[in-house]
Design a protein around this motif. Structure first.
Motif, PDB file in Angstrom:
ATOM      1  N   ASN A   1       0.891  -1.265   0.134  1.00  0.00           N
ATOM      2  CA  ASN A   1       0.155   0.029  -0.138  1.00  0.00           C
ATOM      3  C   ASN A   1       0.835   1.223  -0.001  1.00  0.00           C
ATOM      4  O   ASN A   1       1.992   1.284   0.378  1.00  0.00           O
ATOM      5  CB  ASN A   1      -0.843  -0.106   1.036  1.00  0.00           C
ATOM      6  N   THR A   2       0.498   2.194  -0.628  1.00  0.00           N
ATOM      7  CA  THR A   2       1.010   3.678  -0.727  1.00  0.00           C
ATOM      8  C   THR A   2       0.619   4.489   0.536  1.00  0.00           C
ATOM      9  O   THR A   2      -0.642   4.315   1.131  1.00  0.00           O
ATOM     10  CB  THR A   2       0.598   4.397  -1.986  1.00  0.00           C
ATOM     11  N   TYR A   3       1.264   5.631   0.390  1.00  0.00           N
ATOM     12  CA  TYR A   3       1.125   6.709   1.681  1.00  0.00           C
ATOM     13  C   TYR A   3      -0.194   7.338   1.179  1.00  0.00           C
ATOM     14  O   TYR A   3      -1.060   7.727   1.885  1.00  0.00           O
ATOM     15  CB  TYR A   3       2.165   7.724   1.701  1.00  0.00           C
ATOM     16  N   GLY A   4      -0.459   7.368  -0.279  1.00  0.00           N
ATOM     17  CA  GLY A   4      -1.953   7.811  -0.539  1.00  0.00           C
ATOM     18  C   GLY A   4      -2.916   7.203   0.000  1.00  0.00           C
ATOM     19  O   GLY A   4      -4.154   7.622   0.280  1.00  0.00           O
ATOM     20  N   ASP A   5      -2.872   5.650  -0.133  1.00  0.00           N
ATOM     21  CA  ASP A   5      -3.976   4.978   0.586  1.00  0.00           C
ATOM     22  C   ASP A   5      -4.369   5.324   2.236  1.00  0.00           C
ATOM     23  O   ASP A   5      -5.491   5.460   2.537  1.00  0.00           O
ATOM     24  CB  ASP A   5      -3.475   3.240   0.467  1.00  0.00           C
ATOM     25  N   PHE A   6      -3.242   5.455   2.992  1.00  0.00           N
ATOM     26  CA  PHE A   6      -3.261   5.914   4.190  1.00  0.00           C
ATOM     27  C   PHE A   6      -3.942   7.436   4.592  1.00  0.00           C
ATOM     28  O   PHE A   6      -4.765   7.342   5.010  1.00  0.00           O
ATOM     29  CB  PHE A   6      -1.928   5.602   4.774  1.00  0.00           C
ATOM     30  N   ALA A   7      -3.433   8.079   3.587  1.00  0.00           N
ATOM     31  CA  ALA A   7      -3.838   9.624   3.906  1.00  0.00           C
ATOM     32  C   ALA A   7      -5.244   9.561   3.342  1.00  0.00           C
ATOM     33  O   ALA A   7      -5.993  10.253   3.883  1.00  0.00           O
ATOM     34  CB  ALA A   7      -2.914  10.346   2.893  1.00  0.00           C
ATOM     35  N   SER A   8      -5.647   8.643   2.447  1.00  0.00           N
ATOM     36  CA  SER A   8      -7.175   8.792   1.919  1.00  0.00           C
ATOM     37  C   SER A   8      -8.013   8.109   2.829  1.00  0.00           C
ATOM     38  O   SER A   8      -9.072   8.829   3.164  1.00  0.00           O
ATOM     39  CB  SER A   8      -7.422   8.010   0.525  1.00  0.00           C
ATOM     40  N   LEU A   9      -7.493   7.180   3.731  1.00  0.00           N
ATOM     41  CA  LEU A   9      -8.446   6.696   4.752  1.00  0.00           C
ATOM     42  C   LEU A   9      -8.521   7.902   5.963  1.00  0.00           C
ATOM     43  O   LEU A   9      -9.424   7.853   6.390  1.00  0.00           O
ATOM     44  CB  LEU A   9      -7.661   5.369   5.533  1.00  0.00           C
ATOM     45  N   LEU A  10      -7.526   8.359   6.216  1.00  0.00           N
ATOM     46  CA  LEU A  10      -7.618   9.600   7.340  1.00  0.00           C
ATOM     47  C   LEU A  10      -8.779  10.787   6.670  1.00  0.00           C
ATOM     48  O   LEU A  10      -9.511  11.033   7.489  1.00  0.00           O
ATOM     49  CB  LEU A  10      -6.158  10.262   7.552  1.00  0.00           C
ATOM     50  N   ASN A  11      -8.759  11.044   5.362  1.00  0.00           N
ATOM     51  CA  ASN A  11      -9.513  11.952   4.921  1.00  0.00           C
ATOM     52  C   ASN A  11     -10.937  11.246   4.835  1.00  0.00           C
ATOM     53  O   ASN A  11     -11.961  12.147   5.118  1.00  0.00           O
ATOM     54  CB  ASN A  11      -9.199  12.076   3.409  1.00  0.00           C
ATOM     55  N   ASP A  12     -11.079   9.853   4.646  1.00  0.00           N
ATOM     56  CA  ASP A  12     -12.443   9.420   4.861  1.00  0.00           C
ATOM     57  C   ASP A  12     -13.018   9.639   6.104  1.00  0.00           C
ATOM     58  O   ASP A  12     -14.248   9.555   6.397  1.00  0.00           O
ATOM     59  CB  ASP A  12     -12.365   7.696   4.352  1.00  0.00           C
ATOM     60  N   MET A  13     -12.231   9.232   7.351  1.00  0.00           N
ATOM     61  CA  MET A  13     -12.703   9.313   8.639  1.00  0.00           C
ATOM     62  C   MET A  13     -13.214  10.892   8.974  1.00  0.00           C
ATOM     63  O   MET A  13     -14.295  11.089   9.611  1.00  0.00           O
ATOM     64  CB  MET A  13     -11.495   8.986   9.528  1.00  0.00           C
ATOM     65  N   ALA A  14     -12.673  11.623   8.130  1.00  0.00           N
ATOM     66  CA  ALA A  14     -13.117  13.161   8.367  1.00  0.00           C
ATOM     67  C   ALA A  14     -14.376  13.476   7.791  1.00  0.00           C
ATOM     68  O   ALA A  14     -15.071  13.972   8.230  1.00  0.00           O
ATOM     69  CB  ALA A  14     -11.977  14.228   7.887  1.00  0.00           C
ATOM     70  N   ILE A  15     -14.670  12.959   6.511  1.00  0.00           N
ATOM     71  CA  ILE A  15     -15.690  13.065   5.729  1.00  0.00           C
ATOM     72  C   ILE A  15     -16.986  12.081   6.257  1.00  0.00           C
ATOM     73  O   ILE A  15     -18.017  12.903   6.581  1.00  0.00           O
ATOM     74  CB  ILE A  15     -15.650  12.531   4.383  1.00  0.00           C
ATOM     75  N   ALA A  16     -16.402  11.286   6.995  1.00  0.00           N
ATOM     76  CA  ALA A  16     -17.637  10.364   7.596  1.00  0.00           C
ATOM     77  C   ALA A  16     -17.711  10.973   9.126  1.00  0.00           C
ATOM     78  O   ALA A  16     -18.906  10.259   9.773  1.00  0.00           O
ATOM     79  CB  ALA A  16     -17.355   8.841   7.635  1.00  0.00           C
ATOM     80  N   GLN A  17     -17.140  11.924   9.428  1.00  0.00           N
ATOM     81  CA  GLN A  17     -17.101  12.564  10.874  1.00  0.00           C
ATOM     82  C   GLN A  17     -17.091  11.415  11.855  1.00  0.00           C
ATOM     83  O   GLN A  17     -17.902  11.202  13.076  1.00  0.00           O
ATOM     84  CB  GLN A  17     -18.465  13.054  11.181  1.00  0.00           C
ATOM     85  N   GLN A  18     -16.172  10.356  11.572  1.00  0.00           N
ATOM     86  CA  GLN A  18     -15.802   9.390  12.529  1.00  0.00           C
ATOM     87  C   GLN A  18     -14.846   9.828  13.636  1.00  0.00           C
ATOM     88  O   GLN A  18     -13.609  10.416  13.051  1.00  0.00           O
ATOM     89  CB  GLN A  18     -15.058   8.092  11.824  1.00  0.00           C
ATOM     90  N   GLU A  19     -15.260   9.987  14.948  1.00  0.00           N
ATOM     91  CA  GLU A  19     -14.124  10.306  15.964  1.00  0.00           C
ATOM     92  C   GLU A  19     -13.248   9.400  16.531  1.00  0.00           C
ATOM     93  O   GLU A  19     -12.337   9.983  17.017  1.00  0.00           O
ATOM     94  CB  GLU A  19     -15.211  11.123  17.014  1.00  0.00           C
TER      95      GLU A  19
END
Length: 218
Positions: free
Chosen positions: A105-123
């Protein structure tokens, strides 16, 4: 007395700041690095005194496993956001999602997951760097049987009067104006003032080179 029009300096004062802004902005974008804050669970000590601040109490929860395909984290972002939102709706104790990451996996995959948490408002989520290297989204369980605490509102329907209204002075207005300007405007102003200064020095040198008085023979 003849008027002196310094056209090259005037042209430079207009054109060069624009070049400063164009090329300077491109260079700024090249060196501008975006940073992301990543909170990692504490590493479990040998005496297990910090157990509650580590990921260990949550490790044996019931996790839905999702494999993150290498290089496709952003492409499948909508799927991951949907899964996290479903986790929130189920609101089931000791559950979560385990996003499986590996060395491919790439750094982009990891960064995308962090961004997904923010969009889903997952605390609540964690990155298990110590053992699995997987990314976990854990349920933020809300007990539906807890009654909302009701309290008496002492300030409801009260009227608050403001006797004095602070008025901005000239310095405050100038400061607010400068703060609201984009960074490109400062490049233009700096380039303009710099070239005006050079132009004034050139004009001064011309005056010094030309004699003020002429002696004519009788």
């Amino acid at each position: 007395m003849k008027k002196i029009y310094y056209f090259p300096g005037l042209i430079s004062a207009v054109v060069i700041p624009l070049l400063f802004w164009y090329y300077g902005n491109q260079k700024f974008e090249e060196i501008n690095i975006s940073l992301m804050d990543i909170g990692l669970p504490a590493k479990l000590s040998k005496d297990k005194s910090n157990l509650t601040s580590t990921f260990e109490p949550l490790r044996n929860w019931d996790y839905k496993k999702i494999k993150i395909e290498p290089g496709k984290g952003k492409e499948n972002s909508n799927i991951y956001i949907s899964e996290v939102k479903n986790l929130q709706k189920r609101n089931k104790k000791n559950t979560g999602i385990e996003f499986i990451l590996d060395k491919n996996n790439t750094y982009g995959d990891f960064a995308s997951l962090l961004n997904d948490m923010a969009i889903a408002q997952q605390e609540t989520y964690a990155y298990d760097l110590e053992k699995t290297g997987h990314f976990f989204a854990t349920v933020n369980y809300i007990d539906p049987n807890i009654e909302e605490f009701k309290y008496e509102c002492f300030l409801c329907h009260d009227v608050i009067y403001v006797n004095e209204v602070y008025k901005l002075n000239l310095f405050d207005k100038i400061q607010q104006f400068l703060i609201s300007l984009p960074k490109e405007a400062f490049y233009i102003m700096f380039g303009f003032l710099f070239l005006v200064n050079i132009s004034m020095l050139s004009i001064k040198e011309r005056f010094q080179m030309q004699p003020i008085f002429r002696l004519s023979s009788i």
